[in-house]
Design a protein around this motif. Structure first.
Motif, PDB file in Angstrom:
ATOM      1  N   ALA A 344     -13.484   7.454  -9.197  1.00  0.00           N
ATOM      2  CA  ALA A 344     -12.101   7.900  -9.390  1.00  0.00           C
ATOM      3  C   ALA A 344     -11.473   8.119  -8.022  1.00  0.00           C
ATOM      4  CB  ALA A 344     -12.082   9.194 -10.186  1.00  0.00           C
ATOM      5  N   TYR A 345     -10.330   7.480  -7.810  1.00  0.00           N
ATOM      6  CA  TYR A 345      -9.626   7.573  -6.524  1.00  0.00           C
ATOM      7  C   TYR A 345      -8.264   8.227  -6.727  1.00  0.00           C
ATOM      8  CZ  TYR A 345     -12.787   4.551  -3.869  1.00  0.00           C
ATOM      9  OH  TYR A 345     -13.858   4.032  -3.199  1.00  0.00           O
ATOM     10  N   HIS A 346      -7.777   8.835  -5.663  1.00  0.00           N
ATOM     11  CA  HIS A 346      -6.470   9.508  -5.753  1.00  0.00           C
ATOM     12  C   HIS A 346      -5.774   9.528  -4.398  1.00  0.00           C
ATOM     13  CE1 HIS A 346      -3.349  12.395  -6.311  1.00  0.00           C
ATOM     14  NE2 HIS A 346      -3.960  13.358  -5.672  1.00  0.00           N
ATOM     15  N   TYR A 347      -4.488   9.213  -4.425  1.00  0.00           N
ATOM     16  CA  TYR A 347      -3.662   9.458  -3.234  1.00  0.00           C
ATOM     17  C   TYR A 347      -2.470  10.311  -3.672  1.00  0.00           C
ATOM     18  CZ  TYR A 347      -1.823   5.104  -5.240  1.00  0.00           C
ATOM     19  OH  TYR A 347      -1.376   4.148  -6.107  1.00  0.00           O
ATOM     20  N   PRO A 348      -1.985  11.164  -2.774  1.00  0.00           N
ATOM     21  CA  PRO A 348      -0.982  12.164  -3.171  1.00  0.00           C
ATOM     22  C   PRO A 348       0.449  11.644  -3.015  1.00  0.00           C
ATOM     23  CG  PRO A 348      -1.631  12.540  -0.913  1.00  0.00           C
ATOM     24  CD  PRO A 348      -2.422  11.345  -1.375  1.00  0.00           C
ATOM     25  N   PHE A 349       1.390  12.435  -3.460  1.00  0.00           N
ATOM     26  CA  PHE A 349       2.787  12.215  -3.063  1.00  0.00           C
ATOM     27  C   PHE A 349       2.861  12.396  -1.553  1.00  0.00           C
ATOM     28  CE2 PHE A 349       3.345  13.713  -7.456  1.00  0.00           C
ATOM     29  CZ  PHE A 349       4.274  12.797  -7.938  1.00  0.00           C
ATOM     30  N   ILE A 350       3.660  11.571  -0.890  1.00  0.00           N
ATOM     31  CA  ILE A 350       3.935  11.852   0.525  1.00  0.00           C
ATOM     32  C   ILE A 350       5.426  11.710   0.803  1.00  0.00           C
ATOM     33  CG2 ILE A 350       1.622  11.276   1.367  1.00  0.00           C
ATOM     34  CD1 ILE A 350       2.617   8.623   2.311  1.00  0.00           C
ATOM     35  N   SER A 351       5.822  12.338   1.890  1.00  0.00           N
ATOM     36  CA  SER A 351       7.239  12.381   2.264  1.00  0.00           C
ATOM     37  C   SER A 351       7.495  11.421   3.423  1.00  0.00           C
ATOM     38  CB  SER A 351       7.593  13.810   2.683  1.00  0.00           C
ATOM     39  OG  SER A 351       8.890  13.848   3.249  1.00  0.00           O
ATOM     40  N   HIS A 352       8.727  10.931   3.520  1.00  0.00           N
ATOM     41  CA  HIS A 352       9.072  10.015   4.612  1.00  0.00           C
ATOM     42  C   HIS A 352       9.115  10.726   5.958  1.00  0.00           C
ATOM     43  CE1 HIS A 352      10.721   8.045   1.014  1.00  0.00           C
ATOM     44  NE2 HIS A 352      10.522   6.912   1.655  1.00  0.00           N
TER      45      HIS A 352
END
Ligand code: FES
Ligand code: FES
Lengths: 730, 154
Positions: A344-352
């Motif tokens: 199981a892989y996950h990447y988060p929300f990120i901001s510019h």
């Protein structure tokens, strides 16, 4: 004025002010697109692409917005090359936002170079042909006997020369040739294309000239701050406007109604909030702190990052919303595989996190508004502003100002509609500026993603099955902006039994395009899982990848695996892949194809016993076609993209609690700094393909190159971004 | 409150709130727009100016604390022997992408070379760590500092 009607556009030449030669186009399609009546009411305006003054100074329109991608330099280089003038005589002039006149004006998708590679060179070559025709007429010789060099027409046989500047009047009376018929230079004759060329604004940047949106001032301008709800789209229930107005220097404070709907917000609609307008932005900020706003309830307040993860895990165990693509039969293939891997892989929300916060200056008067914006895509703002102000889109003029970073954030014109609405309300020109906190808490984030993967390899060490249940964000079966995966995203078509399932969380968080959208998350997943399968198969990660790419070309239209293989082989050679590494050091590899560019990268890392991660070096090889237009700008984009990717991998993470973003500054949302920037070695493979863009595709592969290197160094597999170095302790 | 300041060698006045940061006095009241706003929290370095030769974050420097000290901004670097070299290196290498951070980078780099004429990589890391470049032009910043200080760029 003389004109030539081509299939698409009308080419016009005229004599401009001061006896200048002016070549431009009226774009076709306007009548077709908007109906004849509309076309008659607003005839296609002439753009003035190239102006040659009698003193030899050449002005070239920079048609696209500039946010640091170097386009204000590289597109005019294409025209100047074929026009055959000295680059030092070229001045670039920023166009206004007017797609009817200039065609698409969008920074995004690394599309500008492929779109303009032919067309802008033809503009230059057409003007050059007219200079030759004018000289030939004067000399009474066949145009074919004339050559050009550095802004002059030359007749070698009679040893005559004439400058373009002195041909202006004559050339302006010649009927332009069909641009499709003019001869373009052979690349061996290029003098400007391919030469390292500093940005046209470099001198102004290093001397601190006012260039950016934030620097722009108009007489009588006031400053505004606009406070929006921590929960996206929540309305104002109450605010102490009097307290804000009591602050010395404040002109007005008022509530604006706006949309509660996150989809509207993603399309640039005004969000609800409270505006404070003052004679100083700092003063407006001080007054804003006194507003004591109470926000109305909003359903998104139930959203949180923890909740999203739990929801994704639950969804992964159930049936998907739908199957995006199924090839072969993955379930039996997994059952019969020699080895299987599940992860199981996950990447988060990120901001510019643009360094120049969002800002816009607007001046509303008598039913018309003029705007100065560092937008990446100004055109759509016209309709949104017109709707907000109750005027027509034709009464919205948008001037493009340099932006302090784009990365996709300035594709959404939220600051534009805010400035326009506030200017109308106060009846004065206004500059709206986001604070750093506004910037963090009111972005259109790179969507988080959850991938639940199963893969199998056969006894010969080849991938036989790949199944991904991708949990993303969206509503009613439609993905949130840039939260999708293309059906043909690698490794579809490269694995005989392949399945991509999707489920969606309705989270209420605005998402948007962020540099190398989709790829910036997906490459991490794919290239990490390939590494896992290589380990399971007991194979070298590079050999395993090459084997995976070894499929007949006809099976993967649009994906030229031979180009991918060439980049992998080259990067392996450059990084001396396969060499023995000291303990807790490792090399990791990844490749990715996006935005028409093929990239392969190797990272070298060293992991200290306490878990501290040192990225020692990154090697990068790409194939973006046969010509690098401006090597100086290209290297900068590649290096910047790689370091940006490392910044994602090491630090970047936006979390949501009670519907609000928790991060507020570079303190809790750190970016890469110079002390953590590794050395980069960069190589271009020049293949016989048309040139493509470089602003994005170098970013995605570096993330898995680093995490794969961490595995090589420590045996720890990173499946969640950003990298948690606490896990890496010996 | 009226303040008399020394900015780029000129005597200027501003009638502002004592708490107003130097950055906003420069940008709004004195029309000196080179120093940039990036965070307002001393986290990014975009607002860096020199006060009596020291690099300072103008965004957290209340105007009341400045007094008659010499404030120098990017606009005056052309008249500074070291600053001029730094600007030249920045231009030749074409460090900038969007360019927004670069005024702050040049101010920090100039102060570094003035205090350490031949800065090492470690010196550069320490002195330049406070300046974020969102476009991540860090490899060029390092090269430009080496060039401006007459060192090999490898
Ligand atoms: S604006 Fe001063 S450090 Fe960021
Ligand atoms: S050049 Fe864009 S922030 Fe540094």
């Amino acid at each position: 004025m003389t004109t030539t009607q081509t299939r698409r556009d009308t080419l016009k030449v005229s004599l401009g002010a001061g006896g200048a030669f002016v070549l431009g186009f009226t774009l076709a399609g306007k009548a077709g697109a908007q109906g004849l009546a509309a076309a008659n009411a607003a005839p296609g305006k002439l753009n003035t692409y190239v102006t040659i003054a009698p003193d030899g100074i050449v002005s070239i329109i920079a048609k696209n917005p500039e946010v640091g991608q170097g386009i204000k330099t590289s597109l005019p280089m294409l025209i100047a090359e074929e026009l055959d003038v000295d680059w030092s005589k070229v001045r670039t002039v920023q166009a206004i936002a007017d797609q009817a006149t200039y065609g698409s004006q969008l920074v995004g998708g690394s599309t500008a170079i492929p779109q303009h590679w032919q067309s802008l060179r033809r503009v230059g070559a057409t003007a050059r042909a007219m200079m030759i025709a004018a000289a030939a007429e004067e000399w009474k010789c066949p145009p074919g006997e004339c050559a050009t060099d550095a802004g002059q027409v030359i007749h070698a046989r009679t040893n005559r020369k004439v400058t373009y500047g002195s041909l202006c009047t004559k050339a302006a009376c010649i009927t332009p040739p069909d641009p499709a018929s003019v001869q373009l230079k052979a690349s061996k004759d290029f003098k400007i294309i391919g030469r390292p060329t500093p940005q046209v604004d470099t001198a102004a940047i290093v001397t601190g000239q006012p260039l950016f949106g934030i620097d722009f001032k108009v007489p009588g301008m006031l400053y505004a701050t606009y406070l929006k709800a921590p929960v996206f789209g929540a309305k104002v229930a109450s605010a102490d406007l009097a307290a804000a107005k009591a602050v010395k220097g404040v002109r007005d404070a008022f509530i604006l109604d706006g949309s509660e709907n996150v989809n509207d917000l993603m399309n640039g609609a005004l969000a609800p909030g409270v505006a404070v307008v003052a004679d100083s932005w700092w003063t407006a900020q001080q007054a804003r702190a006194k507003l004591n706003v109470q926000w109305a309830a909003h359903p998104t307040s139930r959203s949180s990052s923890e909740g999203f993860l739990a929801q994704a895990q639950t969804m992964s165990r159930g049936a998907p919303l739908r199957t995006e693509l199924k090839a072969g039969d993955p379930d039996p293939a997994l059952a019969s595989a020699a080895k299987t891997v599940e992860a199981a892989y996950h990447y988060p929300f990120i901001s510019h996190a643009n360094l120049e916060p969002q800002n816009c200056t607007a001046s509303y008067k008598d039913g018309k508004v003029e705007i100065w914006s560092p937008s990446q895509y100004p055109e759509p703002a016209k309709a949104v502003v017109a709707r907000q102000l109750g005027i027509t889109a034709r009464d919205v003029t948008i001037n493009m100002v340099r932006g302090g970073g784009g990365f996709g954030r300035r594709l959404v014109n939220d600051s534009v509609v805010e400035a326009a609405a506030i200017s109308k309300q106060v009846g004065a020109p206004v500059k709206v500026l986001f604070s750093r906190e506004d910037e963090m808490k009111h972005d259109f984030y790179r969507a988080a993603g959850y991938h639940f993967l199963k893969g199998g390899v056969d006894s010969g060490g080849k991938i036989t099955a790949w199944k991904n249940h991708f949990v993303s964000f969206g509503k009613n079966g439609a993905y949130s902006t840039a939260a999708n995966i293309s059906r043909t995203e690698f490794p579809a078509r490269f694995v005989p039994n392949y399945q991509l399932d999707v489920s969606m969380i309705d989270g209420g968080i605005p998402t948007g395009f962020l540099r190398a959208p989709i790829s910036n998350g997906v490459a991490f997943i794919t290239q990490s899982f390939i590494d896992e399968l290589a380990v399971a198969a007991g194979q070298d990660p590079m050999a395993f990848r090459l084997k995976m790419l070894d499929v007949p070309a006809a099976q993967t239209p649009g994906y030229d695996s031979a180009r991918a293989i060439a980049t992998i082989r080259k990067v392996a050679e450059m990084s001396n892949w396969g060499r023995r590494m000291p303990a807790r050091s490792g090399l990791g590899m990844a490749f990715h194809f996006a935005h028409s560019g093929y990239f392969a990268q190797v990272a070298e890392v060293k992991v200290a016993a306490n878990g501290d991660l040192d990225i020692v070096k990154v090697w990068s090889v790409c194939d973006v076609g046969r010509q690098i237009i401006n090597p100086l700008g290209a290297d900068n984009q590649v290096e910047g993209s790689i370091l940006d990717g490392i910044s994602h991998a090491l630090y970047q993470k936006i979390t949501v609690k009670d519907g609000a973003v928790q991060q507020a500054s570079f303190g809790d949302y750190p970016l890469l700094r110079i002390n953590k920037a590794p050395a980069i070695e960069n190589h271009y493979i020049l293949s016989d393909n048309n040139p493509t863009g470089l602003g994005e595709p170098a970013l995605p592969p570096v993330i898995p190159a680093v995490t794969n290197a961490i595995f090589a160094a420590t045996g720890k597999r990173i499946r969640t971004l950003p990298i948690d170095t606490a896990q890496l302790k010996a | 409150m009226a303040y008399t300041l020394n900015v780029n060698g000129r005597t200027v006045t501003a009638d502002v709130d004592p708490a107003k940061p130097l950055l906003w006095v420069l940008r709004e009241d004195l029309n000196v727009l080179g120093p940039k706003y990036g965070c307002g929290l001393a986290q990014c370095g975009a607002c860096t100016v020199h006060i009596d030769g020291q690099p300072v974050r103008a965004c957290i420097t209340p105007i009341s604390s400045v007094g008659t000290k010499r404030v120098v901004t990017i606009e005056a670097m052309e008249n500074d022997a070291v600053g001029k070299k730094v600007q030249a290196a920045w231009s030749e290498i074409d460090v900038a992408q969007c360019g927004y951070c670069q005024a702050g980078q040049i101010m920090s780099a100039t102060a570094l070379i003035k205090s350490k004429p031949k800065p090492t990589d470690a010196d550069i890391n320490t002195a330049m760590q406070g300046n974020i470049c969102r476009c991540a032009t860090y490899t060029r910043i390092r090269r430009a500092i080496k060039r401006a200080s007459g060192q090999s760029e490898a």
